[in-house]
Design a protein around this motif. Structure first.
Motif, short mmCIF file in Angstrom:
data_model
loop_
_atom_site.label_atom_id
_atom_site.label_comp_id
_atom_site.label_asym_id
_atom_site.label_seq_id
_atom_site.Cartn_x
_atom_site.Cartn_y
_atom_site.Cartn_z
N ALA A 14 -4.96 17.77 -5.22
CA ALA A 14 -4.76 16.41 -4.70
C ALA A 14 -5.97 15.57 -5.10
N GLY A 15 -6.07 15.26 -6.38
CA GLY A 15 -7.21 14.48 -6.85
C GLY A 15 -8.49 15.28 -6.91
N ASP A 16 -8.39 16.59 -7.15
CA ASP A 16 -9.57 17.46 -7.12
C ASP A 16 -10.49 17.21 -8.31
N HIS A 17 -11.79 17.05 -8.03
CA HIS A 17 -12.80 16.92 -9.08
C HIS A 17 -13.02 18.25 -9.80
N ASN A 18 -12.87 19.32 -9.06
CA ASN A 18 -13.09 20.66 -9.58
C ASN A 18 -12.19 21.61 -8.80
N ASP A 19 -12.27 22.90 -9.11
CA ASP A 19 -11.39 23.88 -8.47
C ASP A 19 -11.98 24.49 -7.20
N ARG A 20 -13.21 24.13 -6.83
CA ARG A 20 -13.90 24.88 -5.78
C ARG A 20 -13.32 24.67 -4.39
N ALA A 21 -12.81 23.49 -4.09
CA ALA A 21 -12.22 23.28 -2.77
C ALA A 21 -10.85 23.96 -2.67
N MET A 22 -10.08 23.93 -3.75
CA MET A 22 -8.81 24.67 -3.74
C MET A 22 -9.06 26.17 -3.56
N ALA A 23 -10.14 26.67 -4.16
CA ALA A 23 -10.46 28.09 -4.04
C ALA A 23 -10.97 28.43 -2.64
N ALA A 24 -11.62 27.48 -1.97
CA ALA A 24 -12.14 27.75 -0.63
C ALA A 24 -11.08 27.58 0.45
N SER A 25 -10.06 26.77 0.19
CA SER A 25 -9.10 26.47 1.26
C SER A 25 -8.36 27.69 1.80
N PRO A 26 -8.02 28.71 0.99
CA PRO A 26 -7.39 29.89 1.60
C PRO A 26 -8.28 30.60 2.61
N HIS A 27 -9.59 30.59 2.36
CA HIS A 27 -10.51 31.23 3.30
C HIS A 27 -10.61 30.42 4.60
N LEU A 28 -10.57 29.11 4.48
CA LEU A 28 -10.57 28.28 5.68
C LEU A 28 -9.27 28.45 6.46
N ALA A 29 -8.16 28.54 5.74
CA ALA A 29 -6.88 28.78 6.40
C ALA A 29 -6.87 30.13 7.11
N ALA A 30 -7.46 31.14 6.49
CA ALA A 30 -7.52 32.47 7.11
C ALA A 30 -8.38 32.46 8.36
N ALA A 31 -9.51 31.74 8.31
CA ALA A 31 -10.38 31.65 9.48
C ALA A 31 -9.67 30.94 10.63
N LEU A 32 -8.93 29.89 10.30
CA LEU A 32 -8.18 29.18 11.34
C LEU A 32 -7.04 30.03 11.87
N ALA A 33 -6.38 30.77 11.00
CA ALA A 33 -5.30 31.65 11.44
C ALA A 33 -5.81 32.69 12.44
N SER A 34 -7.00 33.24 12.17
CA SER A 34 -7.60 34.20 13.08
C SER A 34 -7.96 33.55 14.41
N HIS A 35 -8.53 32.35 14.34
CA HIS A 35 -8.95 31.63 15.55
C HIS A 35 -7.75 31.25 16.41
N LEU A 36 -6.69 30.78 15.75
CA LEU A 36 -5.52 30.26 16.47
C LEU A 36 -4.46 31.32 16.75
N GLN A 37 -4.63 32.50 16.16
CA GLN A 37 -3.66 33.58 16.31
C GLN A 37 -2.26 33.15 15.86
N THR A 38 -2.21 32.56 14.70
CA THR A 38 -0.95 32.15 14.10
C THR A 38 -1.09 32.19 12.59
N GLN A 39 0.02 32.25 11.89
CA GLN A 39 0.00 32.32 10.43
C GLN A 39 0.26 30.93 9.83
N PRO A 40 -0.42 30.62 8.73
CA PRO A 40 -0.21 29.29 8.14
C PRO A 40 1.07 29.21 7.33
N THR A 41 1.63 28.02 7.31
CA THR A 41 2.67 27.67 6.34
C THR A 41 1.97 27.12 5.12
N VAL A 42 2.16 27.76 3.97
CA VAL A 42 1.46 27.36 2.75
C VAL A 42 2.35 26.41 1.95
N ILE A 43 1.78 25.28 1.56
CA ILE A 43 2.50 24.26 0.82
C ILE A 43 1.85 24.09 -0.55
#
Length: 269
Positions: A14-43
């Motif tokens: 989504a207008g990414d300057h580089n690939d690093r935020a796309m590469a980090a987002s799955p780890h952030l989603a996993a951390a939130l999934a653990s915190h919230l005890q729910t699985q993400p819907t991936v789009i």
């Protein structure tokens, strides 16, 4: 009454300057999934970045942005509390109009080093991320909708000359970083329904990896205090967070993601 959390992971470009935020987002989603005890819907899915002008970037992202908007709409209809992970701020073009439709009196709290109030006519860079908030406010036509009426720029400090006329204290109010930041923000949001956007560059450089490094930002402690204050005095109707980039190692990225989730914890259902 909110019954559950809808964790949405926007994995696409989504207008990414580089690939690093796309590469980090799955780890952030996993951390939130653990915190919230729910699985993400991936789009969508990550694709190689190659910075283009705003119109080309919008055309590339539009199908996935519309899918995100549709998923968010379903979540609100099911009385779910949305928590969204994304790579870049341009995702707000899709999310904010949906939020405004379901919560017409919402106050958007936009944690960001920048104002993101440029339009195609005023932007010097042509970067779509710098137009995200302006699109949702109806300052230009993105094709994804409008509807946001009031915004607080929280921690913003790198604001272009063309953006300053829009910061008038009525539709858009600025709460600058510095002494008294948390107290002023708390006063502004008290009693409101708020949707919180977090761009990690609101933090001072070195707190977590980000593409933009703007001095004079918040510390993680200040961000945690702000999150706790918002949760205490306002009704948080949703949270989106992006612009976290990868660290030197995968383990470092995972640690940074967990630190960020812990910092924002009070606002997460």
């Amino acid at each position: 009454m909110v019954n559950s959390t809808a964790l949405l992971h926007y994995a696409a470009r989504a207008g990414d300057h580089n690939d690093r935020a796309m590469a980090a987002s799955p780890h952030l989603a996993a951390a939130l999934a653990s915190h919230l005890q729910t699985q993400p819907t991936v789009i969508g899915k990550a694709s190689p970045s190659g910075p283009l002008n705003w119109d080309a970037e919008l055309a590339l992202a539009l199908p996935d942005l519309k899918s995100l908007a549709a998923s968010l709409d379903v979540g609100f209809n099911n009385k779910q509390h949305p928590v969204i992970v994304c790579s870049r701020c341009a995702v707000g073009l899709a999310t904010l109009p949906v939020v405004a439709r379901h919560v017409p009196d919402v106050l958007v709290v936009w944690f960001d080093a920048h104002g993101d109030l440029n339009t195609p006519a005023t932007s010097g860079s042509g970067h779509i991320g710098g137009m995200a908030l302006a699109g949702a406010l109806g300052l230009w036509e993105s094709g994804l909708g409008v509807g946001i009426k009031s915004v607080v720029l929280a921690g913003s400090r790198d604001i272009d000359a063309a953006e300053k006329p829009f910061i008038d204290g009525e539709r858009v109010r600025l709460v600058s970083p510095g002494p008294g930041f948390v107290q002023e923000l708390k006063a502004v949001v008290t009693g409101r329904k708020v949707y919180v956007h977090i761009d990690c560059d609101v933090l001072s450089p070195g707190q977590v990896p980000t593409n933009n490094k703007v001095p004079g930002g918040l510390s993680l402690v200040q961000l945690a205090e702000a999150a706790a204050a918002i949760a205490q005095v306002a009704e948080v109707v949703g949270v989106e967070v992006g612009e976290l980039e990868t660290g030197e190692t995968e383990e470092e990225t995972k640690v940074n993601a967990k630190v960020l989730v812990d910092t924002l914890g009070p606002m997460l259902k």
